[in-house]
Motif scaffolding. Sequence first.
Motif, short mmCIF file in Angstrom:
data_model
loop_
_atom_site.label_atom_id
_atom_site.label_comp_id
_atom_site.label_asym_id
_atom_site.label_seq_id
_atom_site.Cartn_x
_atom_site.Cartn_y
_atom_site.Cartn_z
N PHE A 140 2.51 9.22 4.40
CA PHE A 140 2.51 7.93 5.08
C PHE A 140 3.46 7.91 6.27
O PHE A 140 3.13 7.38 7.33
CB PHE A 140 2.87 6.81 4.09
CG PHE A 140 2.59 5.44 4.63
CD1 PHE A 140 1.31 4.89 4.54
CD2 PHE A 140 3.58 4.68 5.22
CE1 PHE A 140 1.04 3.63 5.04
CE2 PHE A 140 3.32 3.42 5.72
CZ PHE A 140 2.04 2.90 5.63
N TYR A 141 4.65 8.50 6.11
CA TYR A 141 5.65 8.43 7.17
C TYR A 141 5.84 9.73 7.95
O TYR A 141 6.53 9.73 8.98
CB TYR A 141 7.00 7.98 6.60
CG TYR A 141 7.00 6.53 6.18
CD1 TYR A 141 6.82 5.52 7.11
CD2 TYR A 141 7.18 6.18 4.85
CE1 TYR A 141 6.80 4.19 6.73
CE2 TYR A 141 7.17 4.85 4.46
CZ TYR A 141 6.99 3.86 5.41
OH TYR A 141 6.98 2.54 5.03
N ALA A 151 1.59 5.46 9.22
CA ALA A 151 2.17 4.18 9.65
C ALA A 151 1.84 3.91 11.12
O ALA A 151 1.58 2.76 11.50
CB ALA A 151 3.68 4.19 9.45
N TYR A 187 -5.13 -0.68 3.18
CA TYR A 187 -3.69 -0.91 3.09
C TYR A 187 -3.31 -2.25 3.74
O TYR A 187 -2.55 -3.04 3.17
CB TYR A 187 -2.97 0.26 3.76
CG TYR A 187 -1.53 0.03 4.10
CD1 TYR A 187 -0.53 0.11 3.13
CD2 TYR A 187 -1.14 -0.25 5.42
CE1 TYR A 187 0.80 -0.09 3.45
CE2 TYR A 187 0.19 -0.45 5.74
CZ TYR A 187 1.16 -0.38 4.76
OH TYR A 187 2.48 -0.58 5.08
N THR A 193 1.22 -1.41 -0.91
CA THR A 193 2.45 -0.68 -0.66
C THR A 193 2.11 0.75 -0.26
O THR A 193 0.95 1.19 -0.39
CB THR A 193 3.33 -0.64 -1.91
OG1 THR A 193 2.63 0.11 -2.93
CG2 THR A 193 3.64 -2.03 -2.42
N GLU A 194 3.12 1.47 0.21
CA GLU A 194 2.93 2.89 0.51
C GLU A 194 2.38 3.63 -0.71
O GLU A 194 1.41 4.40 -0.61
CB GLU A 194 4.26 3.51 0.94
CG GLU A 194 4.23 5.02 1.11
CD GLU A 194 5.60 5.64 1.19
OE1 GLU A 194 5.69 6.88 1.37
OE2 GLU A 194 6.61 4.90 1.07
N ARG A 195 2.98 3.43 -1.87
CA ARG A 195 2.54 4.13 -3.08
C ARG A 195 1.11 3.80 -3.43
O ARG A 195 0.34 4.68 -3.81
CB ARG A 195 3.47 3.83 -4.26
CG ARG A 195 2.96 4.42 -5.58
CD ARG A 195 4.02 4.45 -6.63
NE ARG A 195 5.02 5.45 -6.34
CZ ARG A 195 4.86 6.76 -6.59
NH1 ARG A 195 3.74 7.21 -7.13
NH2 ARG A 195 5.81 7.61 -6.30
N HIS A 251 2.17 12.21 -1.70
CA HIS A 251 3.35 11.44 -2.01
C HIS A 251 4.63 12.16 -1.56
O HIS A 251 4.67 13.39 -1.56
CB HIS A 251 3.44 11.16 -3.51
CG HIS A 251 2.37 10.24 -4.01
ND1 HIS A 251 1.14 10.70 -4.44
CD2 HIS A 251 2.33 8.89 -4.14
CE1 HIS A 251 0.39 9.66 -4.83
NE2 HIS A 251 1.09 8.56 -4.64
#
Length: 253
Positions: A140-141, A151, A187, A193-195, A251
């Motif tokens: 994600f980041y 993101a 999302y 959430t990210e998770r 993850h």
Amino acid sequence: MTQAVRQAGAVELILIRHGESQGNVAASEAQLAGAEVITVPARDADVTLSRTGHEQALALGRALSSYSAELRPDAVVSSPYVRARQTAEVAVDTAGWPVDVRTDERLRDRELGILDMLTWQGVEQRLPEEAERRRWLGKFYYRPPGGESWADVALRLRSVLSELNSLGMGHRVMLVCHDAVILLFRYILEGMTEREVLDIAASTSVLNASITRYVRPEGQGPWTLESFNQADHLTEQGVEVTEHAGDASVHPR
């Protein structure tokens, strides 16, 4: 959820992943062979549909032709990448819809920067520091040099959604795009959430030419996920369903 999304006037949002591309096929072959580099015939933006992908776009169009006039999208917008634009144009033409396909660069696939054309084995061997940084940050980041994080993609998609306001109440919109883009629409629209979004990415492949549909009958308030990753229109027509997903290790470590 952003104020812009809550106030949008559209009542239906149809998200389509492009049909199988030559790049999808090349990436799968490279992974199976343990190769470090994906051999593609063009830059990512110019990769075309495979023969199967074209058949999927035709099947999608035949399925869409059953929509009654009042339920057809008022706007069809595609990623400018060739595989998405071909899918949109073939599907709309086959469905016989009197609507022009427009493109929007904000719907393009995530840009991979220096990782472009490398398999994950290739990244591990050629760019081990990037491989480690990606494991630490998670999908994600993690932003590869010259590329985008998830993101970053979500940020440009938020601006797409905000422009649904200008369409007015009651409009239906179809967007033809890419697997990560569809997951990131989820999302945003569902306030994940990210998770939560990475859990879906780790367990689910967004199928080529699949349909994901959100509805909001009153044209305001939260969107409701009506269907996700639906590809029955392909199996019912005897067209191959293809599954080309990214690395499932998403993850942060």
